[in-house]
Design a protein around this motif. Structure first.
Motif, PDB file in Angstrom:
ATOM      1  N   THR A  78       0.838  -1.201   0.000  1.00 59.81           N
ATOM      2  CA  THR A  78       0.000   0.000   0.000  1.00 59.81           C
ATOM      3  C   THR A  78       0.871   1.250   0.000  1.00 59.81           C
ATOM      4  OG1 THR A  78      -0.101   0.207   2.408  1.00 59.81           O
ATOM      5  CG2 THR A  78      -1.747  -1.228   1.334  1.00 59.81           C
ATOM      6  N   ALA A  79       0.273   2.340  -0.496  1.00 59.45           N
ATOM      7  CA  ALA A  79       0.989   3.611  -0.516  1.00 59.45           C
ATOM      8  C   ALA A  79       1.334   4.060   0.906  1.00 59.45           C
ATOM      9  CB  ALA A  79       0.146   4.660  -1.228  1.00 59.45           C
ATOM     10  N   GLN A  80       0.439   3.819   1.855  1.00 60.62           N
ATOM     11  CA  GLN A  80       0.688   4.256   3.219  1.00 60.62           C
ATOM     12  C   GLN A  80       1.871   3.519   3.827  1.00 60.62           C
ATOM     13  OE1 GLN A  80      -1.120   6.788   4.178  1.00 60.62           O
ATOM     14  NE2 GLN A  80      -0.018   7.061   6.110  1.00 60.62           N
ATOM     15  N   ALA A  81       1.959   2.211   3.553  1.00 62.94           N
ATOM     16  CA  ALA A  81       3.091   1.446   4.075  1.00 62.94           C
ATOM     17  C   ALA A  81       4.401   1.934   3.463  1.00 62.94           C
ATOM     18  CB  ALA A  81       2.882  -0.040   3.800  1.00 62.94           C
ATOM     19  N   LEU A  82       4.395   2.204   2.154  1.00 63.76           N
ATOM     20  CA  LEU A  82       5.595   2.733   1.510  1.00 63.76           C
ATOM     21  C   LEU A  82       5.956   4.106   2.076  1.00 63.76           C
ATOM     22  CD1 LEU A  82       5.190   1.795  -2.268  1.00 63.76           C
ATOM     23  CD2 LEU A  82       7.058   1.133  -0.739  1.00 63.76           C
ATOM     24  N   HIS A  83       4.950   4.898   2.362  1.00 59.82           N
ATOM     25  CA  HIS A  83       5.169   6.219   2.952  1.00 59.82           C
ATOM     26  C   HIS A  83       5.960   6.097   4.256  1.00 59.82           C
ATOM     27  CE1 HIS A  83       3.769  10.328   4.262  1.00 59.82           C
ATOM     28  NE2 HIS A  83       3.946   9.775   5.438  1.00 59.82           N
ATOM     29  N   TYR A  84       5.545   5.210   5.148  1.00 61.12           N
ATOM     30  CA  TYR A  84       6.234   5.044   6.420  1.00 61.12           C
ATOM     31  C   TYR A  84       7.634   4.456   6.233  1.00 61.12           C
ATOM     32  CZ  TYR A  84       1.819   6.033   8.781  1.00 61.12           C
ATOM     33  OH  TYR A  84       0.673   6.638   9.232  1.00 61.12           O
ATOM     34  N   ALA A  85       7.762   3.493   5.328  1.00 57.97           N
ATOM     35  CA  ALA A  85       9.062   2.872   5.107  1.00 57.97           C
ATOM     36  C   ALA A  85      10.054   3.865   4.507  1.00 57.97           C
ATOM     37  CB  ALA A  85       8.908   1.654   4.201  1.00 57.97           C
ATOM     38  N   LEU A  86       9.592   4.668   3.551  1.00 56.03           N
ATOM     39  CA  LEU A  86      10.470   5.675   2.955  1.00 56.03           C
ATOM     40  C   LEU A  86      10.884   6.713   3.976  1.00 56.03           C
ATOM     41  CD1 LEU A  86       8.714   6.122  -0.502  1.00 56.03           C
ATOM     42  CD2 LEU A  86      11.116   5.477  -0.169  1.00 56.03           C
ATOM     43  N   THR A  87       9.981   7.074   4.865  1.00 57.67           N
ATOM     44  CA  THR A  87      10.326   8.018   5.934  1.00 57.67           C
ATOM     45  C   THR A  87      11.491   7.494   6.753  1.00 57.67           C
ATOM     46  OG1 THR A  87       8.080   8.894   6.092  1.00 57.67           O
ATOM     47  CG2 THR A  87       9.481   9.127   8.047  1.00 57.67           C
ATOM     48  N   ASP A  88      11.441   6.223   7.119  1.00 53.62           N
ATOM     49  CA  ASP A  88      12.520   5.638   7.925  1.00 53.62           C
ATOM     50  C   ASP A  88      13.851   5.672   7.185  1.00 53.62           C
ATOM     51  OD1 ASP A  88      10.803   5.073  10.021  1.00 53.62           O
ATOM     52  OD2 ASP A  88      10.384   3.029   9.343  1.00 53.62           O
ATOM     53  N   VAL A  89      13.846   5.322   5.893  1.00 52.82           N
ATOM     54  CA  VAL A  89      15.095   5.270   5.128  1.00 52.82           C
ATOM     55  C   VAL A  89      15.641   6.668   4.896  1.00 52.82           C
ATOM     56  CG1 VAL A  89      16.177   4.516   2.977  1.00 52.82           C
ATOM     57  CG2 VAL A  89      14.400   3.103   4.033  1.00 52.82           C
ATOM     58  N   LEU A  90      14.776   7.598   4.519  1.00 53.79           N
ATOM     59  CA  LEU A  90      15.228   8.967   4.279  1.00 53.79           C
ATOM     60  C   LEU A  90      15.771   9.606   5.562  1.00 53.79           C
ATOM     61  CD1 LEU A  90      12.299  10.044   1.963  1.00 53.79           C
ATOM     62  CD2 LEU A  90      14.720  10.161   1.335  1.00 53.79           C
ATOM     63  N   ALA A  91      15.166   9.286   6.692  1.00 57.14           N
ATOM     64  CA  ALA A  91      15.646   9.835   7.965  1.00 57.14           C
ATOM     65  C   ALA A  91      17.045   9.339   8.296  1.00 57.14           C
ATOM     66  CB  ALA A  91      14.684   9.478   9.087  1.00 57.14           C
ATOM     67  N   GLY A  92      17.439   8.200   7.761  1.00 55.67           N
ATOM     68  CA  GLY A  92      18.741   7.628   8.070  1.00 55.67           C
ATOM     69  C   GLY A  92      19.832   7.928   7.066  1.00 55.67           C
ATOM     70  N   MET A  93      19.555   8.755   6.041  1.00 52.36           N
ATOM     71  CA  MET A  93      20.583   9.055   5.026  1.00 52.36           C
ATOM     72  C   MET A  93      21.746   9.822   5.663  1.00 52.36           C
ATOM     73  SD  MET A  93      20.068   7.918   1.904  1.00 52.36           S
ATOM     74  CE  MET A  93      20.860   9.045   0.769  1.00 52.36           C
ATOM     75  N   PRO A  94      22.990   9.337   5.494  1.00 52.55           N
ATOM     76  CA  PRO A  94      24.132   9.989   6.139  1.00 52.55           C
ATOM     77  C   PRO A  94      24.701  11.157   5.333  1.00 52.55           C
ATOM     78  CG  PRO A  94      24.850   8.001   5.036  1.00 52.55           C
ATOM     79  CD  PRO A  94      23.362   8.058   4.838  1.00 52.55           C
ATOM     80  N   VAL A  95      24.309  11.287   4.068  1.00 53.62           N
ATOM     81  CA  VAL A  95      24.794  12.365   3.204  1.00 53.62           C
ATOM     82  C   VAL A  95      23.594  12.981   2.500  1.00 53.62           C
ATOM     83  CG1 VAL A  95      27.047  11.277   2.850  1.00 53.62           C
ATOM     84  CG2 VAL A  95      25.180  10.765   1.275  1.00 53.62           C
ATOM     85  N   TYR A  96      23.871  13.994   1.699  1.00 55.11           N
ATOM     86  CA  TYR A  96      22.765  14.650   1.008  1.00 55.11           C
ATOM     87  C   TYR A  96      22.007  13.697   0.093  1.00 55.11           C
ATOM     88  CZ  TYR A  96      22.682  19.614   2.151  1.00 55.11           C
ATOM     89  OH  TYR A  96      22.464  20.804   2.787  1.00 55.11           O
ATOM     90  N   ARG A  97      22.749  12.896  -0.683  1.00 57.55           N
ATOM     91  CA  ARG A  97      22.050  12.028  -1.628  1.00 57.55           C
ATOM     92  C   ARG A  97      23.012  11.012  -2.227  1.00 57.55           C
ATOM     93  NH1 ARG A  97      20.436  14.651  -7.279  1.00 57.55           N
ATOM     94  NH2 ARG A  97      20.679  12.476  -7.864  1.00 57.55           N
TER      95      ARG A  97
END
Length: 912
Positions: free
Chosen positions: A423-442
């Motif tokens: 679901t889009a909502q599940a992807l939304h939460y999962a992407l939030t977790d991964v993006l929050a953990g990015m150690p550099v800009y991109r």
């Protein structure tokens, strides 16, 4: 073409235009600079103070003087053997009605010739296929009821428009036809040779038709229901500004609705945006480009390779020359520029961080962090503050960007039957977790080269997500690894490859926006143990062993990036270079500062209604920004200082987003902030406290000046091209913009340069700032006289021995027979000599020595500032002798002194 040696960054605007810059060229040349480095010069919004809100990339801004003014500036530069580097903005333009591309999109929608120039998601949910414009202060129906929107006749363009706050939005052809129908105006039959707009204009040529059209306008204008019908026929949707974060369907610059992102990967966009700078390269007006916000582009590597090729082609039309190419790129402490980018280097934020690290006392900083956490209740670890800010931004101002990213991954997973239940909502939460953990800009997956660095970055993000994220979404995060870490675009069917490419692009562009907004513009304003660490490109949570890491970084710079820019102040800095130098000195006495904050808080008592952490950061800022020559009884100057601090505090608190914010200011809280500054700096009941503040501020004068002179000397002697930010030849105690963008007093600077006082004499009057200018002048003159040493010379670390070896950084620059020895103190705030001068106690150095390099023993060296000669002793250079009269030592072989233009000329008698 003048060889690139050193630049000066100029912020051009209406008040400091090409003519004003031209007037300063003789001064810049006398100082020893080779190039000016201009902020964007393409036509921007009227009154723009920075030039990044471009409305026409094809023309030179008439507010700056236009083509004529630019040509005069270039002529003056060339007459003084100087050149120019230009800042350009490929990522975005102003979403402004003065921007003909944007206005055409509003008028014609998806069928506009410019619709593909902007990154617009026309089929975004809940937007009705319209471009969402969150420009209203209230919901649309209320705006209609209160007549905030009116119809306005236009004598040119598209006959009529919607007036809002002094702007007139264009009407679609369909809505104009509807108005004509209501007025009984017959339109010419469709004609393949004319557009719908042209047919409407033709129908309105006679007076009777114009009268009927005006009557229809008035009828609709005075009926909210009819106005609503009219607006429904537009290609845009005017909406309440609070809906923007949820429904905005065009990519922005960060979270600024007024700046719309461009699709630079499209040929027609690239050609249009770069037509002007390439023309200026071709005709010899500019010698280099600085690319703003390179990480905002979908494919930075591809873009840079294409631009480098076009720049080289343009340069071939004149004398063969190398045109420099720099990128504005925020690098993490353990990150470097991609090696396949065909650039000369970065704009220097990484060097700012390296200087800050060199002048940081890790032990004292740890004490400050503990005291901060204990006193404020906020995290001692910056990572916790950053993570919280990232997640907050993804829930609020960047939620529409996260929704766009989520939809892109949904499209990709929809191609895969095995993942059809995500679901889009599940992807939304999962992407939030991964993006929050990015150690550099991109990462740079969109460039088509999946590197080991990209893999490590993303693996770190996924690992961090497992630590910080909701366990419930762990399976979804695991599925996300497939498109981000495993999938190969080239092995997929075309449609699925396109969906994968878009998903990665959305992820990477959101990642860079999130890093900028959550770290620089949020967490840096919440985390306050030592504010010098919270600078653009800074890393408050990262500590490196110094000076070893400094030497390693400079050696790498000499090998890989010898032309990279070296900056310690920029138009984007949060605190001027000498504010940070003073903060570094303050940080060496952590318990003393923590005790003072506690005591001063008690003196304020009930008057301080602000959180303790805000007071802590405010007091740091007051002490570090306190002008060196300011007395607390100089009321006009104190008022000016208080106004600057008040403006900084309001902006800092809004950026922190804890107690007030830009989108919903808490006026009572902001009033309390202003009242506290008034109490501290102006009100009669706190005279005693103010004297204590002044005393504590002046304690930072000498160690801060020493740190500032050292940082300046390092910038001018290590590998790279030093960049001088406008006016920072004197002490730079500016704060965040707009404070750091004021026009300098160039008359005073030119006068002090002409006086040519000797450095040792100026040291006694160091508070004026002229001593810093003289240091810059002498080192720039040496760079001019010995260009090969600085552009191609090796960087050789010099070992330091003795009791105070950790308080010295020393190195040699060497090229052929040319040699330069630099010896600089660090972490000496506790060990000043008591004279009030920026010098450590001579006795502090004890037996500390700098070892020889190769055949230095055969040379006698002479100091660039004191003119003292130093022969090498068997145990090495004696630091106490080198640093007895001047805050740092810059030595050259005495036999080459005649080649240095700042040394006194020897007479024949002296030679005998």
């Amino acid at each position: 073409m003048t060889a690139l040696r050193a630049t000066v960054r100029l912020q051009l605007r209406r008040e400091f235009d090409f003519a004003a810059a031209t007037a300063q060229v003789p001064y810049f040349a006398a100082l020893g600079l080779s190039h000016i480095y201009m902020s964007p010069i393409a036509t921007a919004r009227p009154g723009s103070t920075h030039g990044y809100d471009v409305i026409d990339p094809l023309t030179v801004n008439p507010e700056l003087g236009g083509e004529t003014g630019l040509a005069a500036l270039v002529d003056a530069l060339h007459a003084h053997a100087m050149g120019a580097i230009l800042d350009i903005v490929p990522n975005h333009m102003a979403a402004d009605l003065g921007n003909v591309w944007w206005a055409d999109v509003l008028a014609n929608g998806e069928s506009s010739a410019y619709a593909t120039y902007f990154d617009i998601e026309w089929d975004a949910p809940d937007t009705g296929g319209k471009l969402w414009l969150p420009w209203l202060e209230q919901p649309l129906q209320q705006a209609l009821d209160h007549r905030r929107l009116t119809l306005e006749r236009r004598v040119d363009g598209n006959a009529a428009g919607v007036a809002l706050d002094g702007n007139v939005l264009p009407l679609s052809a369909g809505s104009l036809e509807w108005l004509c129908q209501r007025g009984g105006i017959a339109l010419p039959p469709p004609d393949a040779g004319h557009t719908r707009f042209e047919r409407i204009r033709h129908a309105l040529q006679n007076a009777a038709a114009q009268h009927a059209f005006d009557r229809a306008l008035r009828e609709v204008d005075h009926d909210p229901a009819l106005m609503h019908q009219l607006l429904e026929q537009q290609h845009y949707r005017l909406a309440w500004w609070r809906s923007g974060d949820q429904l905005l369907n065009y990519r922005r610059f960060f979270d600024i609705d007024g700046l719309a992102a461009l699709r630079m990967e499209r040929d027609e966009v690239f050609e249009a945006v770069h037509a002007l700078p390439l023309r200026l390269i071709e005709n010899g007006s500019i010698d280099g480009l600085r690319i703003d916000h390179i990480d905002g582009l979908s494919q930075p590597g591809h873009y840079l390779r294409r631009l480098r090729e076009r720049m080289d082609q343009a340069a071939q039309h004149g004398p063969q020359r190398h045109v420099s190419l720099y990128v504005e790129k925020i690098l993490a402490a353990d990150e470097s520029l991609p090696l396949d980018w065909p650039v000369d280097g970065s704009t220097g934020y990484d060097f700012m961080r390296q200087v800050e690290s060199l002048q940081l006392d890790p032990g004292s900083y740890a004490v400050l962090c503990r005291a901060w956490a204990r006193s404020t209740g906020r995290p001692a670890d910056f990572a916790a503050e950053e993570n919280a800010a990232r997640r907050q931004l993804l829930r609020t101002s960047l939620v529409s960007e996260l929704a766009r990213c989520t939809r892109a991954f949904c499209r990709y997973f929809a191609d895969t039957a095995a993942h059809g239940d995500i679901t889009a909502q599940a992807l939304h939460y999962a992407l939030t977790d991964v993006l929050a953990g990015m150690p550099v800009y991109r990462s740079y997956l969109g460039d088509g080269h999946f590197t080991g660095i990209d893999r490590r970055v993303l693996q770190h993000a996924f690992a961090q997500a497992e630590l910080d994220g909701e366990p419930h979404y762990a399976p979804i995060r695991a599925l996300l690894q497939q498109p981000l870490l495993d999938a190969d675009e080239h092995s997929l069917p075309p449609a699925q490859a396109e969906h994968l490419h878009l998903a990665r692009q959305r992820f990477e562009q959101l990642s860079t926006v999130l890093a900028a907004k959550a770290v620089e513009d949020t967490a840096f304003y919440r985390y306050g143990p030592l504010l010098s660490r919270n600078e653009v490109g800074g890393a408050p949570g990262h500590k490196q062993p110094e000076p070893m890491s400094w030497h390693a970084a400079m050696r790498q710079r000499a090998i890989r990036w010898p032309r990279s820019l070296l900056a310690t102040a920029t138009h984007d800095h949060k605190r001027g270079e000498d504010v940070r130098a003073r903060l570094q000195a303050l940080g060496e006495k952590p318990r003393e500062f923590a005790d003072r904050v506690h005591a001063w808080s008690n003196e304020l008592g009930e008057r301080s209604r602000l959180p303790y952490g805000v007071l802590w950061m405010l007091l740091q800022t007051v002490l570090a920004a306190w002008p060196l020559e300011l007395a607390e009884d100089d009321l006009p100057a104190m008022r000016q200082f208080a106004d600057r601090i008040t403006e900084w505090l309001r902006k800092a608190q809004r950026e922190a987003k804890l107690h007030t914010r830009w989108t919903c200011p808490d006026t009572s809280y902001e009033a309390a902030c202003a009242e506290l500054v008034e109490d501290l700096l102006l009100s009669a009941p706190y005279v005693s406290l103010r004297r204590k503040l002044r005393h504590a501020a002046h304690e930072l004068d000498a160690p801060g000046a020493m740190n500032g002179l050292v940082a300046t000397a390092l910038r001018l002697t290590v590998p790279g091209v030093p960049d001088l930010y406008q006016g920072t030849e004197y002490w730079d105690q500016s704060l965040v913009d707009p404070d750091n963008r004021h026009t300098p007093d160039y008359a005073a600077r030119a006068a002090s340069l002409e006086q040519a006082a000797e450095p040792v004499e100026l040291l006694c009057d160091y508070r004026s700032g002229a001593v810093k200018q003289q240091l810059i002048y002498r080192l720039l003159q040496l760079r001019k006289a010995w260009p090969e040493l600085f552009s191609h010379g090796a960087y050789l670390p010099v070992a330091v021995t003795g009791a105070q070896r950790k308080h010295v950084v020393a190195f040699v620059r060497q090229h052929g027979e040319r040699r330069l020895l630099v010896v600089a103190p660090r972490l000496c705030a506790r060990h000043m000599d008591g004279s009030g001068l920026p010098l450590p106690n001579v006795s502090f150095w004890k037996n500390t020595r700098a070892r020889t390099v190769d055949d230095d023993a055969a040379c006698t060296f002479i100091d660039l500032f004191t003119y003292k000669k130093h022969g090498l002793e068997p145990m090495g250079w004696n630091i106490a002798e080198l640093l007895a009269d001047w805050p740092l030592a810059v030595l050259i072989p005495a036999s080459q002194a005649d080649d240095c233009p700042t040394f006194p000329r020897r007479t024949p008698t002296q030679d005998q």
